[in-house]
Scaffold this active site. Sequence first.
Site, PDB file in Angstrom:
ATOM      1  N   CYS A 254      42.400  40.916  46.442  1.00  0.00           N
ATOM      2  CA  CYS A 254      41.779  40.071  47.463  1.00  0.00           C
ATOM      3  C   CYS A 254      41.486  38.696  46.876  1.00  0.00           C
ATOM      4  O   CYS A 254      41.576  38.508  45.657  1.00  0.00           O
ATOM      5  CB  CYS A 254      40.484  40.715  47.964  1.00  0.00           C
ATOM      6  SG  CYS A 254      39.195  40.792  46.701  1.00  0.00           S
TER       7      CYS A 254
ATOM      8  N   CYS B 151      38.737  43.291  42.885  1.00  0.00           N
ATOM      9  CA  CYS B 151      39.947  42.940  43.630  1.00  0.00           C
ATOM     10  C   CYS B 151      40.256  41.445  43.595  1.00  0.00           C
ATOM     11  O   CYS B 151      41.384  41.036  43.841  1.00  0.00           O
ATOM     12  CB  CYS B 151      39.861  43.436  45.076  1.00  0.00           C
ATOM     13  SG  CYS B 151      38.640  42.603  46.096  1.00  0.00           S
TER      14      CYS B 151
END
Length: 248
Positions: free
Chosen positions: A163, A82
């Site tokens: 992320c 991510c």
Amino acid sequence: IYKWYRSGLNRWHGPGSTPDFQDIIEDRCYNYTQRIRPDSRSRNCQEIKQAFMSAFISKDPCKATKEDYRRLIDLADPTVPCNKRVLWSKTKELAREYAKLRGLVTLEDTLLGFLADRLHWCGEPGSPDLNTWSCPDWEKDCRTNYRSVFWEVLSERFAESACGTVQVVLDGSLENAFNEMSIFGRVEAPNLKPMVTLQAWLVHDPGKPPRDSCSGSSITKLKSILSERNVRFICRDNLSRDEFLGRF
Ligand code: APR
């Protein structure tokens, strides 16, 4: 004659389905799951191909919904890290090159992005075949065509599950490097999670001057979309391709 033409397989304004679409999907699936990312070897390529086909075959090519792709997405959910994601708008090849050099990933490095990269597909109500003559164009025919909705669903999930620091490569030779109507503008930027940092790179084409900058109005618009979502923003402009890729 006009009526026949408009109701026939030729009536759309976009390119028709890529010849041998099914075989390409199958070949790419085996290539990806067995060679490129052997950690995804347990994926069932036959099942994935079937789910892809049944998402759009025999359906009105202008009535795609996210729901149509649900089963396909469930079978092939991305497993890429991510915190290593690279987004792009009008800069796919450059972004892919950058990602490769830095060990990062674009959507085309996930299984479904890899399967569909550069392909076209659409069906026809009442027919088991793909329409290889023409498919709906986003502007001229309908926005809810199967290809656009596919990239939208995939892009939304890719962005919302990102992320850490997310990169975006934008074309600084354009008047508006950030385009609110692009997938990056409509779907990805507005779906980044709070606390993510977006790092934008404005790269101009070789031989072309930079036209947009980090302080221009299009990037200002991007900043305001992000600040509403508490996404941090870093921007670098005036980069040539070589500077960006780190070869001076
Ligand atoms: N192959 C073919 N077409 C694609 C691909 C692909 N790999 N990815 C997206 N598309 C389609 C979409 O319909 C998209 O609107 O081509 C168009 C690319 O348009 P651009 O204006 O260059 O970029 P943008 O609309 O911002 O979409 C690119 O979306 O798919 C994501 O992660 C990807 O960040 C990227 C962004």
